[in-house]
Design an enzyme around this catalytic site. Structure first.
Site: not given
Ligand code: NAP
Length: 488
Positions: A162, A261, A295, A469
């Protein structure tokens, strides 16, 4: 600019599909991962697919570079980060186009992201030279306590789609400033920005192996192999709470230090005494920055009875006026969602709420265009136990709930497993601060719809994460305190 126009420079997807970036070289992967433009659904590039062996080669490269980087003076590291910041600014427009192309976000949001992302390099270029220690006498007088901070070691950085630039710089900046070498694994949907930034890093003078970037279609086994390697000492992850939990369990096997995060479910509280125009301005930023794919996005609007109807009317007018379309087209304010799956999730949440009595004052159905579109939507009369009050909507849907008393508002705000961000609007700052203290989150915007800033500690409580962070403490996530007991 449209996608039919050829993109050039850093905005050219083909330029960033040269392989995995390991040890300063572009290496072929074991296959290809397609990258799509969410505005059209078209495939725009293929990036290399890393396997476990590539990941371990990246750890080798990070190890080979570690000593030189750690021993380099903090002033030199600072100047490299500063040059990287300048280069991001010089290429800001191309990077914004690239982000819009692979992520779909509207260009104004993409420009905002590049500016925000670059600031992490400037901030940590400044912080690199300011890491302090501690000196104390023991109360018993037996000896003295000297505390130094040392780089923690090789760090694995995993980022979501995102904010393809900012989530990477928010980790790389402090890690490099601290003296660590890193392996960045960006999200598969948005890998091009990460590779573009790696190229800028090379140009800025980051030595080979200090920053390695790899994309993979097998994030589970690839990450597990890196975490099992005893040379890796840090995992910094931004993404969903579900994947965060899995990675915490994986990191526990080798007791790897973790910063997390994770997801959010931000409440946005508006009291009767709030300045309604300011609250609406803030609501639009808190909800619609990045098309709601943030997020920190306001997920639940709790509005006090006396101002509720006027707020809904104003919000509906503003949301209905937003131009939906391809992120990089002129005047577009809301781009597509990242995937069709994301649209289906939003549709499921909205349909469930409507089936239980909620009513859309604008939007409320997926937009029937090619690409992955959902229109800006306002829902009223939403039951507080609807699924969208508890799950991240991650889209342009504002669900509005009515409340009567301050106690009720705080209780509703806290009725979630998440604790990332909250927003409070009130003309009485004492009340706003009291309410803010009562909400269990890591961050609270008081009469503000935007809180992200490189100089502030960003992070959440409860299931929204571990650690912070940015800010002064962000660099310490990549350092270990070392205590010397010494008599003199
Ligand atoms: P996600 O599905 O958890 O993926 C995040 C990252 O983790 C991607 O690079 C993904 O790779 C990788 N990943 C997925 N499964 C994994 C595994 N089993 N082992 C290691 N890495 C793995 O999240 P998203 O859909 O990309 O992002 C949206 C989420 O991020 C939302 O929940 C949002 O709230 C959160 N977010 C939080 C913050 C914060 O600062 N708190 C900031 C931004 C976003 P792939 O793309 O290859 O699956």
């Amino acid at each position: 600019m449209t996608q039919d126009t050829a993109f050039s420079g850093y905005a050219d997807p083909a330029l960033h599909a040269r392989g995995l970036f390991i040890g300063g070289n572009w290496a072929p992967g074991a296959g290809a991962i397609p990258v799509h433009d969410p505005s059209t659904g078209n495939r725009i590039a293929d990036v290399a697919d890393a396997g476990v062996d590539h990941a371990l080669r990246a750890v080798d490269a990070a190890e080979a570079a570690a000593e030189g980087w750690r021993k380099m003076s903090s002033r030199q590291r600072s100047e490299i980060l500063r040059r990287w910041f300048e280069l991001m600014r010089a290429h800001a427009e191309e990077l914004a186009l690239l982000i819009s192309l692979e992520n779909g976000k509207a260009l104004p949001d993409a420009r905002g992201e590049v500016a925000y992302a670059a600031e992490f390099f400037r901030w940590y270029a400044e912080e690199a030279t300011r890491v302090g220690g501690e000196f104390r006498h023991t109360p018993s007088g037996a000896h003295n306590i000297l505390v130094d901070h040392e780089p923690i070691g090789i760090a694995v950085l995993i980022t979501p789609w995102n904010f393809p630039a900012a989530m990477a710089t928010r980790k790389i900046g402090p890690a490099l400033a601290a003296g660590c070498t890193v392996i960045l694994k960006p999200a598969s949907e948005t890998p091009l920005t990460a590779y573009a930034m790696a190229r800028l890093g090379e140009e800025a003078g980051v030595p080979p192996g200090v920053v390695n970037v790899l994309t993979t279609s097998k994030p589970g086994p690839v990450t597990a192999a890196m975490l099992a390697d005893k040379r890796v000492r840090k995992l910094s992850f931004t993404g969903s709470t579900g994947v965060g939990r899995t990675l915490l369990a994986e990191a526990a096997k080798s007791v790897v230090s973790c910063s997390m995060e994770l997801g959010g479910n931000a409440p946005f509280l508006v009291f009767d005494d709030a300045d309604i125009d300011a609250a609406l301005d803030g609501a639009m930023v808190a909800k619609m920055r990045n098309g709601g794919e943030a997020c920190t996005a306001a997920n639940r609007f709790y509005v006090q009875s006396g101002i509720h109807d006027a707020f809904v009317e104003g919000l509906t007018r503003r949301m209905a006026a937003l131009k939906l379309g391809r992120g990089y087209d002129p005047d577009v304010q809301c781009g597509p969602m990242i995937t069709t799956k994301a649209v289906e999730k939003i549709d499921r949440l909205v349909s469930e709420a409507k089936a239980r009595g909620a009513r859309a004052t604008t939007g409320g159905e997926p937009a029937g265009e090619s690409g992955y579109y959902y229109p800006p939507t306002v829902l009223v009369d939403v039951p507080t136990d609807a699924a969208l009050a508890h799950e991240e909507i991650f889209g342009p849907v504002a669900a509005v709930y009515r409340f009567e008393t301050e106690e009720e508002a705080v209780r509703l705000a806290n009725d979630t497993e998440y604790g990332l961000a909250a927003y409070v609007y009130s003309g009485d700052v004492m009340r706003a601060m009291r309410v803010g203290r009562g909400i269990d989150t890591g961050m609270v915007g008081i009469n503000r719809g935007l809180m992200s800033d490189p100089a502030a500690p960003f992070g959440g409580t409860k299931q929204s994460g571990l650690g912070r962070e940015g800010g002064v403490t962000g660099i310490l996530e990549f350092m270990e305190p070392k205590y010397f007991a010494v008599e003199f």
